[in-house]
Design a protein around this motif. Structure first.
Motif, PDB file in Angstrom:
ATOM      1  N   UNK A 113       0.787  -1.234   0.114  1.00  0.00           N
ATOM      2  CA  UNK A 113      -0.125   0.072   0.047  1.00  0.00           C
ATOM      3  C   UNK A 113       1.111   1.356   0.114  1.00  0.00           C
ATOM      4  N   UNK A 114       1.970   1.000   0.672  1.00  0.00           N
ATOM      5  CA  UNK A 114       2.863   2.511   0.464  1.00  0.00           C
ATOM      6  C   UNK A 114       3.387   2.432  -0.710  1.00  0.00           C
ATOM      7  N   UNK A 126      -7.553   3.271   6.217  1.00  0.00           N
ATOM      8  CA  UNK A 126      -7.074   3.240   7.620  1.00  0.00           C
ATOM      9  C   UNK A 126      -5.636   2.344   7.795  1.00  0.00           C
ATOM     10  N   UNK A 127      -5.861   1.038   7.252  1.00  0.00           N
ATOM     11  CA  UNK A 127      -4.686   0.293   7.363  1.00  0.00           C
ATOM     12  C   UNK A 127      -3.484   0.761   6.775  1.00  0.00           C
ATOM     13  N   UNK A 128      -3.796   1.591   5.472  1.00  0.00           N
ATOM     14  CA  UNK A 128      -2.491   2.134   4.997  1.00  0.00           C
ATOM     15  C   UNK A 128      -1.990   3.440   5.926  1.00  0.00           C
ATOM     16  N   UNK A 166      -0.581   4.459   1.242  1.00  0.00           N
ATOM     17  CA  UNK A 166       0.000   4.711   2.451  1.00  0.00           C
ATOM     18  C   UNK A 166       0.288   6.266   2.474  1.00  0.00           C
ATOM     19  N   UNK A 167       1.224   6.553   1.927  1.00  0.00           N
ATOM     20  CA  UNK A 167       1.555   8.228   1.920  1.00  0.00           C
ATOM     21  C   UNK A 167       0.522   9.118   1.638  1.00  0.00           C
ATOM     22  N   UNK A 168      -0.356   8.589   0.891  1.00  0.00           N
ATOM     23  CA  UNK A 168      -1.846   9.536   0.543  1.00  0.00           C
ATOM     24  C   UNK A 168      -2.710   9.884   2.128  1.00  0.00           C
ATOM     25  N   UNK A 169      -2.748   8.340   2.496  1.00  0.00           N
ATOM     26  CA  UNK A 169      -3.519   8.676   3.795  1.00  0.00           C
ATOM     27  C   UNK A 169      -2.749   9.168   5.026  1.00  0.00           C
ATOM     28  N   UNK A 170      -1.590   9.204   5.036  1.00  0.00           N
ATOM     29  CA  UNK A 170      -0.900   9.701   6.042  1.00  0.00           C
ATOM     30  C   UNK A 170      -0.552  11.214   5.767  1.00  0.00           C
ATOM     31  N   UNK A 171      -0.361  11.522   4.615  1.00  0.00           N
ATOM     32  CA  UNK A 171      -0.176  13.062   4.417  1.00  0.00           C
ATOM     33  C   UNK A 171      -1.189  13.869   4.373  1.00  0.00           C
ATOM     34  N   UNK A 219      -7.749  10.694   7.029  1.00  0.00           N
ATOM     35  CA  UNK A 219      -7.960   9.628   8.012  1.00  0.00           C
ATOM     36  C   UNK A 219      -9.270   9.919   8.868  1.00  0.00           C
ATOM     37  N   UNK A 220      -9.520  11.215   9.211  1.00  0.00           N
ATOM     38  CA  UNK A 220     -10.878  11.447   9.912  1.00  0.00           C
ATOM     39  C   UNK A 220     -11.924  11.070   8.989  1.00  0.00           C
ATOM     40  N   UNK A 221     -11.922  11.487   7.658  1.00  0.00           N
ATOM     41  CA  UNK A 221     -13.022  10.908   6.832  1.00  0.00           C
ATOM     42  C   UNK A 221     -13.130   9.399   6.698  1.00  0.00           C
TER      43      UNK A 221
END
Length: 161
Positions: free
Chosen positions: A12-13, A87-89, A18-23, A28-30
């Motif tokens: 996923x990274x 969320x996992x990513x 992963x970077x999109x979800x963390x960045x 993440x809240x959505x």
């Protein structure tokens, strides 16, 4: 299961999820909100059907209730799969080593297996049911409800592990 989850997190990274979800401050809240909405749809839909099969609300026809609410539950499951992947990513490495995440996935797999078995064994006969409902169907409905509620509970506990 941890090596498989670590591999999934790495993939996923690599594909950028992963970077999109963390960045992003909003992703993440959505995703978390959608995951909760999916849980409400899933447990709300299938939970009412499970409770009816288990013996509640005997005046409601089971087949019609199942036809109306199963699509809601399936929609909720699809929302949860999509949002859960995000969320996992966002935190895959930590979740891969969590003592709660793998059991949650196992409970989900058991719940899906139970739902599939229920459909194969009982779905075609539901329209003909009058009380008492077959004990096997009632037991599978109770197990379904317990498994989905356990999966939801384990999901909430991940934040505290």
């Amino acid at each position: 299961m941890e090596p498989l989850l670590t591999t999934a997190a790495t993939w996923l990274d690599a594909v950028g999820v992963g970077p999109w979800a963390r960045g992003s401050a909003i992703v993440y809240p959505v995703a978390n909100t959608l995951h909760l909405l999916g849980l409400v749809m899933l447990v709300g839909g299938i939970g009412v059907v499970d409770l009816r099969v288990a013996g509640l609300w005997r005046s409601l026809p089971i087949a019609a209730l199942s036809r109306a609410l199963t699509p809601v539950a399936i929609g909720g499951l699809l929302v949860m799969v999509a949002s859960g992947t995000i969320l996992f990513a966002a935190d895959g490495e930590a979740l891969a080593s969590s003592d709660i995440f793998a059991p949650k996935l196992i409970v989900i797999a058991l719940a899906l297996a139970n739902a599939s078995a229920f459909r194969m064994l009982w779905c075609a006969r539901m329209a003909d049911w009058t009380d008492p409902i077959p004990a096997g169907a009632r037991a599978m409905a109770a197990v379904s409800l317990a498994l989905w509620l356990t999966a939801g509970t384990l999901g909430r506990w991940i934040a505290y592990s």
